[in-house]
Design a protein around this motif. Structure first.
Motif, PDB file in Angstrom:
ATOM      1  N   VAL A 166     122.848  30.896  79.796  1.00 58.96           N
ATOM      2  CA  VAL A 166     122.216  29.709  80.390  1.00 58.96           C
ATOM      3  C   VAL A 166     120.892  29.428  79.698  1.00 58.96           C
ATOM      4  O   VAL A 166     120.023  30.322  79.587  1.00 58.96           O
ATOM      5  CB  VAL A 166     121.987  29.910  81.902  1.00 58.96           C
ATOM      6  N   GLN A 167     120.731  28.226  79.233  1.00 56.61           N
ATOM      7  CA  GLN A 167     119.528  27.838  78.512  1.00 56.61           C
ATOM      8  C   GLN A 167     118.663  26.819  79.262  1.00 56.61           C
ATOM      9  O   GLN A 167     117.432  26.815  79.121  1.00 56.61           O
ATOM     10  CB  GLN A 167     119.918  27.255  77.148  1.00 56.61           C
ATOM     11  N   SER A 168     119.276  26.001  80.114  1.00 53.39           N
ATOM     12  CA  SER A 168     118.487  24.958  80.813  1.00 53.39           C
ATOM     13  C   SER A 168     119.187  24.542  82.094  1.00 53.39           C
ATOM     14  O   SER A 168     120.378  24.835  82.301  1.00 53.39           O
ATOM     15  CB  SER A 168     118.281  23.745  79.890  1.00 53.39           C
ATOM     16  N   TYR A 169     118.388  23.880  82.963  1.00 59.14           N
ATOM     17  CA  TYR A 169     118.900  23.345  84.221  1.00 59.14           C
ATOM     18  C   TYR A 169     118.540  21.862  84.287  1.00 59.14           C
ATOM     19  O   TYR A 169     117.505  21.417  83.758  1.00 59.14           O
ATOM     20  CB  TYR A 169     118.285  24.074  85.414  1.00 59.14           C
ATOM     21  N   ASN A 170     119.320  21.107  85.015  1.00 59.39           N
ATOM     22  CA  ASN A 170     119.088  19.672  85.173  1.00 59.39           C
ATOM     23  C   ASN A 170     119.339  19.290  86.631  1.00 59.39           C
ATOM     24  O   ASN A 170     120.424  19.583  87.158  1.00 59.39           O
ATOM     25  CB  ASN A 170     119.999  18.882  84.237  1.00 59.39           C
ATOM     26  N   LEU A 171     118.313  18.697  87.254  1.00 57.83           N
ATOM     27  CA  LEU A 171     118.432  18.282  88.652  1.00 57.83           C
ATOM     28  C   LEU A 171     118.667  16.780  88.712  1.00 57.83           C
ATOM     29  O   LEU A 171     117.975  15.997  88.048  1.00 57.83           O
ATOM     30  CB  LEU A 171     117.160  18.649  89.435  1.00 57.83           C
ATOM     31  N   ASP A 195     110.428  12.763 105.389  1.00 59.02           N
ATOM     32  CA  ASP A 195     110.303  12.032 106.652  1.00 59.02           C
ATOM     33  C   ASP A 195     111.649  12.135 107.343  1.00 59.02           C
ATOM     34  O   ASP A 195     112.646  11.528 106.910  1.00 59.02           O
ATOM     35  CB  ASP A 195     109.916  10.573 106.393  1.00 59.02           C
ATOM     36  N   ARG A 196     111.673  12.978 108.403  1.00 59.50           N
ATOM     37  CA  ARG A 196     112.939  13.239 109.106  1.00 59.50           C
ATOM     38  C   ARG A 196     113.492  11.983 109.724  1.00 59.50           C
ATOM     39  O   ARG A 196     114.702  11.820 109.856  1.00 59.50           O
ATOM     40  CB  ARG A 196     112.716  14.335 110.151  1.00 59.50           C
ATOM     41  N   GLU A 197     112.534  11.034 110.164  1.00 58.39           N
ATOM     42  CA  GLU A 197     113.012   9.843 110.818  1.00 58.39           C
ATOM     43  C   GLU A 197     113.716   8.909 109.826  1.00 58.39           C
ATOM     44  O   GLU A 197     114.593   8.144 110.195  1.00 58.39           O
ATOM     45  CB  GLU A 197     111.832   9.101 111.478  1.00 58.39           C
ATOM     46  N   LYS A 198     113.362   9.006 108.550  1.00 60.16           N
ATOM     47  CA  LYS A 198     114.012   8.178 107.554  1.00 60.16           C
ATOM     48  C   LYS A 198     115.272   8.840 107.006  1.00 60.16           C
ATOM     49  O   LYS A 198     116.298   8.183 106.793  1.00 60.16           O
ATOM     50  CB  LYS A 198     113.046   7.884 106.408  1.00 60.16           C
ATOM     51  N   GLN A 199     115.213  10.117 106.745  1.00 59.46           N
ATOM     52  CA  GLN A 199     116.369  10.810 106.123  1.00 59.46           C
ATOM     53  C   GLN A 199     116.401  12.256 106.606  1.00 59.46           C
ATOM     54  O   GLN A 199     115.494  13.025 106.323  1.00 59.46           O
ATOM     55  CB  GLN A 199     116.258  10.746 104.598  1.00 59.46           C
ATOM     56  N   GLN A 200     117.427  12.563 107.362  1.00 57.21           N
ATOM     57  CA  GLN A 200     117.529  13.924 107.931  1.00 57.21           C
ATOM     58  C   GLN A 200     118.180  14.915 106.933  1.00 57.21           C
ATOM     59  O   GLN A 200     117.970  16.114 107.032  1.00 57.21           O
ATOM     60  CB  GLN A 200     118.348  13.886 109.228  1.00 57.21           C
ATOM     61  N   GLU A 201     118.977  14.460 105.989  1.00 57.99           N
ATOM     62  CA  GLU A 201     119.682  15.348 105.049  1.00 57.99           C
ATOM     63  C   GLU A 201     119.622  14.763 103.647  1.00 57.99           C
ATOM     64  O   GLU A 201     119.633  13.528 103.468  1.00 57.99           O
ATOM     65  CB  GLU A 201     121.151  15.525 105.446  1.00 57.99           C
ATOM     66  N   LEU A 202     119.558  15.670 102.672  1.00 54.98           N
ATOM     67  CA  LEU A 202     119.590  15.267 101.270  1.00 54.98           C
ATOM     68  C   LEU A 202     120.615  16.139 100.533  1.00 54.98           C
ATOM     69  O   LEU A 202     120.729  17.351 100.793  1.00 54.98           O
ATOM     70  CB  LEU A 202     118.221  15.440 100.609  1.00 54.98           C
ATOM     71  N   ASN A 203     121.366  15.586  99.584  1.00 49.13           N
ATOM     72  CA  ASN A 203     122.303  16.328  98.726  1.00 49.13           C
ATOM     73  C   ASN A 203     121.842  16.190  97.275  1.00 49.13           C
ATOM     74  O   ASN A 203     121.777  15.059  96.736  1.00 49.13           O
ATOM     75  CB  ASN A 203     123.724  15.789  98.855  1.00 49.13           C
ATOM     76  N   LEU A 204     121.448  17.312  96.719  1.00 46.39           N
ATOM     77  CA  LEU A 204     120.955  17.346  95.351  1.00 46.39           C
ATOM     78  C   LEU A 204     121.968  18.070  94.452  1.00 46.39           C
ATOM     79  O   LEU A 204     122.506  19.114  94.825  1.00 46.39           O
ATOM     80  CB  LEU A 204     119.608  18.056  95.297  1.00 46.39           C
ATOM     81  N   LEU A 205     122.239  17.550  93.250  1.00 49.85           N
ATOM     82  CA  LEU A 205     123.184  18.167  92.306  1.00 49.85           C
ATOM     83  C   LEU A 205     122.395  18.858  91.204  1.00 49.85           C
ATOM     84  O   LEU A 205     121.654  18.210  90.465  1.00 49.85           O
ATOM     85  CB  LEU A 205     124.110  17.108  91.701  1.00 49.85           C
ATOM     86  N   LEU A 206     122.541  20.186  91.145  1.00 49.33           N
ATOM     87  CA  LEU A 206     121.863  20.991  90.136  1.00 49.33           C
ATOM     88  C   LEU A 206     122.882  21.443  89.083  1.00 49.33           C
ATOM     89  O   LEU A 206     123.926  22.015  89.416  1.00 49.33           O
ATOM     90  CB  LEU A 206     121.196  22.203  90.790  1.00 49.33           C
ATOM     91  N   THR A 207     122.573  21.212  87.816  1.00 46.52           N
ATOM     92  CA  THR A 207     123.473  21.550  86.708  1.00 46.52           C
ATOM     93  C   THR A 207     122.823  22.608  85.815  1.00 46.52           C
ATOM     94  O   THR A 207     121.651  22.450  85.425  1.00 46.52           O
ATOM     95  CB  THR A 207     123.812  20.310  85.872  1.00 46.52           C
TER      96      THR A 207
END
Length: 804
Positions: A166-171, A195-207
């Motif tokens: 592994v040489q690098s990561y990309n978010l 801000d929980r009232e605006k967005q309660q969950e986030l899905n992030l893709l890490l490569t």
């Protein structure tokens, strides 16, 4: 100038030593290959690199042995001398994450024994994808988290090394987080507040990306749940934990205790422990207590399989904040492996004529333990003509120490024992079966030094005489014995015309019928030859003794047999009782008791007048001769041998009792014998057939008979000497059993002349013989009236007379 010269010389020596150091020691070879090569790919040319002759390469039985591995990754192409791959080579399974992966092997050559080290440098290829431990990472972050807060993410794992790792990561781009990577430490950095009232969950893709070509990647989804405030993440007491563990430690053994603390209170400060990214093998060998952080042994620890373990430990608080630490566990070796004995080469069977010190096998001993635990001593059991000679490294040569003899010991079960230097020491044994090949080194030996055969004469052709037996301790065709009769002569004839031998059984047969009277014994030489190459042989003498059989009748020498001269004896009237008047002489060609002769008078004119000696054959008067005794006496004598059954012969003895030959009447003609009668019959038949000559023949016959009556034939036409002893050829007197003795030999002389011619008598050698001085000349017809008609041939009708 001198200093410059010395400096130059010093530099040259250093350079030379450096160049020499580049050459492989003891013929070492070094090849660099990539992993995952196809089967039978060429690694290098062994024959060319070592200067080996391809024509003799096959006879030297080359092979490649790999250390600390039961697999054979490479082998040698005997036709080309190439080192080629024979199994899949996976760098990751061989060396793991080690930056340099070298596989060591030994190239073994025989005849003579040579050992060369081969170092295979396995180069990594980008054949593995970066991989996260989980496909989904769950995180819970308070909305009160400040900008710049960091949240640890477990890094991805790539089994490859170097640039292929592994040489690098990309978010994936988002409004709240950015990615920070420092020495493989991956963290999410809060860039904008949540801000929980605006967005309660986030899905992030890490490569995760490696640096190989082609480039490979792996991804993970980070699911962030926005919560109320959780200000502190767990913190380990150490970034790296190190522990030492003995192999074969039982399950439940504590290895290391990891600790992490969380400054928060309540649920936010509760820390649990888990394995981070770890191989399935590590997960099966170790376990971690999620509450205490104690790592224990849960599987089998084997130093020979893995010398160390490296794991990532995750500490997580109640609301999902995590941190990571590294655990390195070194395994210490225990003497738990007994030496393994491998027979790499074995000459079987071994010829029995090999000289002492000949190498018959190559033994390799391996111990998977390390250091002192892998040092091995080898030995053989006593009382075998072999020993182990240390050769190269962990190789031993099995050599002979003495002369082998298959006829004494044909097989050997050799037990090889190997013992290591561990504490306590471990040992193992291996039995090697060696057969001794037969060499034709023993000639056939007869059971007896000589043989004797006894056979009666007149045997049938093909009859068995005796049997000879020879033993050959060699094996198979070397021990197969063939018999034959050596060439030679017996009585001038080839020995093969007398006897023959069965080539397989040694039974000797007679080829002809034997005659004791011609040959009493003879010798033959029989050869026993084996079927080896070259063949060996030995000879033995067979003596054949022929025993006598009573197959010969007595032969009467005197008086002459009928059909020859007409014999008579003159007995003086004054002979007293007991006087020898004549003697019957006979011999028998047989021997022993078969030649013992006895004499008997079976018929006589006057039975009481004469008697004969049973063993001497002497005819004597039983009483004084009287005037009343007949002048003409006829005796028929029978001669018998002592064989079983007894054989005999008879003769007629004619005696004349007279003191004066003038008293003897004219002898009448003796009729013709049977042969003349037959001749007369033939003549009569011829006369009938040839009537033309009948009258002429009658006239000739009458003239001949008339001449005979007018002029009687002389009894003797000249002086005749009767030899004192006469023996036919091939007759022998055995042990004095015959009847011819010199004491009874006589000489008589007769002269021709008128009827009144003098007859001179010579004194007998026997003192009992009566003197006589008369002369007898008579015609055979004068005896016809008294003695009958004796058979006298016209050619030989003389009447021989002896007077005692």
């Amino acid at each position: 100038m001198e200093n410059k010269g010395l400096s130059s010389l010093f530099l040259i020596l250093i350079l030379a030593s450096f160049i020499v150091s580049l050459h492989p020691v003891n013929g070492d070879l070094r090849y660099s290959i990539q992993e995952e090569l196809k089967l039978r790919s060429v690694v290098g040319n062994i024959a060319k690199d070592l200067g080996l002759d391809l024509r003799t390469l096959s006879s030297r039985n080359p092979r490649v042995d790999f250390e600390e591995s039961r697999k054979h990754y490479c082998e040698i192409n005997l036709s080309s001398g190439d080192l080629i791959t024979s199994e899949r080579i996976d760098r990751e399974s061989l060396c793991g994450k080690k930056p340099s992966c070298v596989v060591k092997a030994d190239l073994v050559l025989e005849n003579p024994l040579e050992l060369h080290r081969i170092n295979l440098l396995i180069q990594d290829v980008n054949d593995n994808f970066p991989k996260f431990r989980e496909n989904l990472i769950e995180m819970e972050i308070r909305e009160s988290a400040d900008k710049g807060n960091r949240f640890s993410i477990e890094e991805a794992h790539d089994a490859d090394v170097g640039q292929n790792a592994v040489q690098s990561y990309n978010l994936q781009k988002n409004d709240n987080f950015i990615l920070s990577v420092d020495n493989n430490k991956v963290e999410l950095v809060l860039e904008n507040t949540l801000d929980r009232e605006k967005q309660q969950e986030l899905n992030l893709l890490l490569t995760a990306l490696d640096g190989g070509s082609p480039q490979r990647s792996g991804t993970v989804v980070i699911h962030v749940t926005v919560l109320d405030a959780n200000d502190n993440a767990p913190v380990f007491s150490q970034d790296v934990y190190k522990a030492s563990l003995a192999e074969n430690s039982p399950p439940g053994t504590m290895v290391v205790h990891v600790r992490a603390t969380d400054a928060d209170d309540g649920v936010n400060g509760d820390v649990t422990y888990h394995f981070g990214h770890a191989s399935d093998e590590n997960v099966n060998i170790f376990s971690i207590d999620p509450k205490t952080g104690v790592i224990r042994v849960s599987g089998e620890i084997d130093f020979e399989e893995s010398k160390s373990f490296e794991m990532r430990i995750q500490a997580k608080d109640g609301l999902g904040l995590t941190s990571y630490a590294k655990v390195i566990i070194d395994i210490t070796d225990e003497n738990d492996n007994a030496p393994v004995i491998n027979v790499k080469s074995l000459t079987n069977p071994v010829p029995e004529n090999v000289s002492p010190g000949t190498e018959v096998g190559i033994i390799n001993v391996q111990d998977r333990d390390s250091e002192k635990n892998r040092q091995v001593r080898c030995s053989l059991q006593q009382n075998v003509p072999f020993k182990l000679v240390p050769s190269i490294k962990n190789y031993y040569s099995l050599v002979t120490t003495g002369q082998l003899d298959r006829e004494v010991v044909s097989d050997y079960n050799i037990t090889i024992t190997a013992t290591d230097e561990g504490s306590p020491p471990l040992s193992s044994s291996k039995s090697v079966h060696l057969s001794v090949a037969d060499i034709n080194d023993n000639p056939p030996v007869f059971e007896e030094q000589s043989y004797s055969a006894y056979v009666s004469e007149n045997n049938k052709a093909g009859s068995t005489l005796c049997s000879v037996t020879a033993r050959d301790p060699d094996w198979r065709q070397n021990g197969t014995v063939i018999y034959s009769v050596l060439a030679g002569e017996v009585n001038g004839a080839p020995v093969s015309s007398y006897v023959s031998v069965n080539g397989d059984t040694g039974v000797i047969h007679a080829v002809r019928s034997f005659d004791y009277e011609h040959m009493r014994s003879f010798q033959v030489h029989v050869m026993a030859r084996d079927n080896g190459s070259p063949p060996l042989s030995s000879n033995v003498t067979v003596s054949v003794f022929i025993s006598d059989v009573n197959d010969n009748c007595p032969q009467i020498l005197y008086p002459a047999p009928e059909g020859s001269s007409f014999m008579t004896e003159l007995v003086p009237k004054a002979a007293h009782g007991g006087s020898v008047v004549s003697k019957v002489i006979a011999v028998d060609a047989d021997s022993g008791q078969n030649a013992w002769l006895s004499y008997h008078i079976v018929k006589s004119t006057d039975p009481g007048l004469f008697t004969i000696g049973v063993h001497s054959g002497e005819i004597r008067t039983q009483r004084d001769i009287s005037q009343s005794d007949s002048m003409k006496q006829n005796l028929i004598v029978s001669v018998k041998d002592n064989g079983q059954p007894s054989l005999s012969a008879t003769c007629s003895m004619y005696l004349l009792i007279s003191d004066n030959l003038a008293e003897v009447p004219e002898l009448k003609d003796i009729s013709y014998d049977e042969k003349n009668s037959k001749l007369t019959s033939y003549l009569i038949i011829a006369l009938v057939c040839v009537s033309t000559f009948f009258l002429t023949f009658i006239i000739i016959i009458l003239g001949v008979r008339f001449c005979r009556r007018r002029k009687p034939r002389l009894l003797f036409d000249g002086a005749v000497t009767i030899p004192g002893a006469y023996l036919p050829p091939n007759y022998a007197d055995v042990d004095g059993t015959g009847t011819l003795r010199s004491a009874y030999n006589y000489d008589a002389y007769l002269t021709t002349g008128s009827r009144t011619s003098d007859f001179k008598f010579v004194t007998s050698y026997n003192d009992n013989t009566l003197p006589a001085d008369q002369t007898l000349r008579k015609s055979p017809t004068d005896f016809a009236d008294v003695f009958g008609q004796p058979d006298v041939s016209p050619e030989n009708n003389e009447l021989a007379t002896r007077v005692f």
